[in-house]
Design a protein around this motif. Structure first.
Motif, PDB file in Angstrom:
ATOM      1  N   TYR A 149      57.139  35.969  61.926  1.00 45.81           N
ATOM      2  CA  TYR A 149      58.529  36.002  62.628  1.00 45.81           C
ATOM      3  C   TYR A 149      59.032  37.516  62.399  1.00 45.81           C
ATOM      4  CZ  TYR A 149      58.932  30.967  63.490  1.00 45.81           C
ATOM      5  OH  TYR A 149      58.771  29.864  64.168  1.00 45.81           O
ATOM      6  N   GLU A 151      60.796  40.892  62.819  1.00 46.57           N
ATOM      7  CA  GLU A 151      61.318  41.314  63.846  1.00 46.57           C
ATOM      8  C   GLU A 151      60.504  42.865  64.513  1.00 46.57           C
ATOM      9  OE1 GLU A 151      65.521  41.507  63.867  1.00 46.57           O
ATOM     10  OE2 GLU A 151      65.392  39.445  62.910  1.00 46.57           O
ATOM     11  N   PHE A 171      64.569  36.248  66.596  1.00 51.83           N
ATOM     12  CA  PHE A 171      63.826  35.017  65.758  1.00 51.83           C
ATOM     13  C   PHE A 171      64.751  34.437  64.587  1.00 51.83           C
ATOM     14  CE2 PHE A 171      59.967  37.289  67.555  1.00 51.83           C
ATOM     15  CZ  PHE A 171      59.837  36.138  68.396  1.00 51.83           C
ATOM     16  N   TRP A 181      63.277  28.107  65.589  1.00 52.95           N
ATOM     17  CA  TRP A 181      62.157  28.715  64.985  1.00 52.95           C
ATOM     18  C   TRP A 181      61.648  28.148  63.708  1.00 52.95           C
ATOM     19  CZ3 TRP A 181      59.728  30.535  68.487  1.00 52.95           C
ATOM     20  CH2 TRP A 181      60.363  31.212  69.586  1.00 52.95           C
TER      21      TRP A 181
END
Lengths: 311, 370
Positions: A149, A151, A171, A181
């Protein structure tokens, strides 16, 4: 179906005496002694690790619950303070969304996947069952998903921007999407898939052959044979899923620490925060509240889902 | 209704059983079942008899050969197009449904009219006999084994099948119920005159159900014929020992000129029989009723191990061993208690097999009753 798992089963031994007619006169005393010998460990276990802490928690939630010093009875003050706290309401909201969405996404999809997998060649079925059974370290897979996840350099960001050509997304730091998520990995790794597959495997082939001869389509076979036969196991996993997902803690805590802005802070996480503040009375009161909510959910579930006639 | 023909059908499985042997398929099986005929398929477990049924049903596709219904090639037809009805050993009733829903499933799947469905279900309920409509109202999981199978049979006949396929339908029932259900099935088969293939591992059942019987082993049909053919003219040793209870005694023997040396005794052979048999080692097969008790002249001595009564007849079997092989002899109930029997084979009712392999050298053939 038992809600709390390790309750001892006394009905089994007590059903016995009727069968033992000939020597009944000598038996009962011995029987009773034996019954208690078998049941007592379970009762003691359940008492010290189940009922006793629960009763103490209910008691403590009505006091100031200091670590040391005088225990003062404060009535419902702890509860009043919690009800006035907007963060409590928020954490319950988060928990409901987390549990609801989680069950919606992680519950139905594995059923479908399991049914479709059973149509595959036997070797693939065995591999899949093994994969579903591979013991994954919770911490390790959490760290793995943190990386997924990320970024800046996470794989999902790469897929979103480079492969799908979408604008970069936040996310886990997006307040609206963070819960989705957090649940997403569960769709892929949810455990009951294995139960579904074994229960599907236990359906004799002749059932499907009978339906095939009558001309039933693939979906009709699933609807009239697979799902009814899976019903007991589905109903059992669902109740565990409800109880478990209402107490979600480790995964969201490690992934987001409840952020952003408490958008993923569940009740148990907030309880942990309060405990860290040293507010033991409030924390126990919150746990009792959560217990009551889960209890109500389970009772409603039991009312809605009547016991299976063929379970 | 339809006659069923299997024309050089082969089926191979690529999966293995739990103990690592390949699953038995079919090995060049040819069979013709006349329209309205009831045929039993009997054989030890794993002989391919269920595969045979599934190939006829269309649940399995053969690798080679053709399946014909009334001269129509249905080899590649899916199961639902063939109009067969199948009854399963484990009933295979649709779970969590009432008996009636099980019967109407076919009409729902085929999107037939409600009126046709109700009418057919009622017709079949009448045919099935007393108390059957009560079963229809109950959840299938509350029915007993026998009741389940009655519903299973009704589900099969409710849509007028061309061919009735039964895969050990009564072997999960207890003895008494098995007897009753067997008669019930027989009655229905006769009443409808539907072509029936009845698979069983129980030869008694096979005899009762089938006009003709196919004996299978390892994916092949060893012999196909009426019971008397199988019993009196078995094609080989396998069929000879499979058919008949207690089984035929098979004893090693040696023919020397006009005598047969057997278990240490020397028995004179009738001249015509002696001419027919090859000299040297062979095997003698005698059924329990094929022994002569206390014969004049040379005889064998059979030490009696035990005597068991045949409950259906006023007779008993004396059991013992000769030359290491078990021997059963049909004896009258009033046989005096004794340690050993003097017996000799009745040559008219004796079977002869080659010493090696299973070839039949001489069989008595069905008795001429007229």
């Amino acid at each position: 179906m038992a809600v709390t798992a390790p309750v001892a089963p006394p009905p089994v031994p007590t059903a016995e005496p009727a069968a033992a007619a000939p020597t009944a006169a000598a038996q009962p005393a011995v029987r009773r002694w034996q019954v208690w010998a078998f049941v007592l460990p379970a009762i003691l276990f359940q008492f010290f690790w189940g009922w006793y802490p629960m009763l103490v928690a209910i008691f403590l939630s009505l006091t100031n619950a200091p670590i040391r010093g005088q225990v003062t009875f404060v009535g419902f003050n702890n509860y009043a303070r919690l009800l006035a706290d907007p963060l409590v309401a928020m954490s319950f909201r988060v928990t409901f969304v987390y549990a609801g969405l989680g069950i919606l996404l992680t519950f139905g999809i594995p059923i479908l996947i399991a049914i479709l997998l059973m149509e595959m060649p036997p070797r693939l079925i065995r591999v899949m069952m093994l994969l579903w059974f591979v013991p994954l370290s919770g911490i390790a897979s959490t760290i793995f998903w943190q990386y997924m996840y990320n970024e800046q350099f996470g794989i999902l960001q790469f897929i979103a921007t480079e492969v799908l050509g979408l604008p970069p997304r936040a996310f886990l730091s997006n307040e609206r999407w963070v819960i989705f998520w957090l649940i997403f990995p569960g769709i892929l790794m949810f455990g009951p898939g294995l139960y579904y597959m074994t229960s599907l495997q236990s359906i004799p082939r002749s059932y499907f052959e009978a339906a095939e001869i009558e001309g039933a389509s693939f979906w009709r076979k699933i609807w009239t044979i697979s799902l009814p036969r899976m019903r007991p196991i589905i109903s059992m996993s669902l109740i565990f899923a409800i109880i478990g997902s209402m107490q979600e803690f480790a995964f969201p805590d490690l992934m987001t620490r409840g952020g952003p802005n408490g958008a993923s802070r569940t009740v148990v996480m907030y309880m942990f925060d309060i405990l860290n503040d040293g507010r033991y009375g409030d924390a126990t009161a919150l746990s009792v509240m959560l217990f009551a909510v889960i209890m109500v959910l389970v009772l409603v579930y039991r009312r809605l889902v009547t016991d299976d006639p063929d379970a | 209704m339809a006659g069923v023909t299997l024309d050089h059908v082969s089926k191979r499985y690529h999966t293995l059983t739990a103990d690592g042997r390949p699953v038995t398929g079919l090995d060049d099986v040819s069979l013709h079942i006349a329209d309205g005929e009831a045929v039993s398929v009997v054989g030890p477990s794993g002989c391919g008899k269920s595969t045979l049924l599934k190939v006829i049903a269309g649940l399995e596709m053969p690798d080679a050969g053709r399946v014909l219904f009334n001269d129509v090639d249905v080899t590649r037809w899916p199961a639902q197009a063939r109009g067969v009805g199948m009854v399963f050993q484990d009933y295979a009733l649709y779970p969590a449904r009432e008996g009636e829903d099980n019967l109407s499933y076919y009409f729902e799947v085929r999107k037939r009219t409600e009126e046709e469905k109700v009418r057919r279900v009622r017709e079949v309920a009448t045919l099935m006999g007393i108390g059957f409509d009560l079963l229809l109202e109950r959840q299938v999981d509350t029915l007993s084994g026998g009741e389940k199978q009655r519903v299973g049979i009704a589900r099969c006949i409710v849509r007028d099948p061309n061919v009735f396929l039964m895969d050990e339908p009564i072997s999960n029932l207890d003895a008494k119920l098995r007897e009753r259900t067997r008669i019930e099935i027989k009655r229905l088969i006769k009443a409808f005159g539907i072509t029936t293939v009845y698979v069983t591992h129980d030869q008694q059942e096979a005899v009762f159900m089938g006009d003709r019987i196919a004996v299978m082993r390892a994916g092949r049909i060893e012999q196909f014929g009426a019971f008397d053919d199988l019993y009196f003219s078995p094609a080989n040793l396998f069929v000879a020992t499979l058919i008949g209870t207690p089984p035929m005694s098979v004893l090693p023997a040696v023919r020397r000129a006009e005598t047969l040396e057997l278990a240490g005794a020397s028995l004179p052979l009738p001249p015509d029989l002696a001419a027919e048999l090859p000299a040297g080692p062979l095997r003698l097969g005698v059924r329990p009723e094929g022994w002569l008790l206390d014969p004049p002249g040379a005889a064998l001595t059979l030490p009696i191990r035990h005597v068991e009564r045949i409950y259906t007849e006023r007779a008993a079997y004396a059991a013992g061993d000769l030359a290491g092989s078990p021997v059963h002899v049909l004896v009258p109930l009033d046989l005096p208690a004794q340690a050993a029997l003097r017996i000799a084979p009745d040559w008219e009712r004796s079977f002869f097999f080659a010493a090696e392999g299973e070839a039949a050298l001489r069989v008595p053939g069905p008795p001429d009753l007229f």
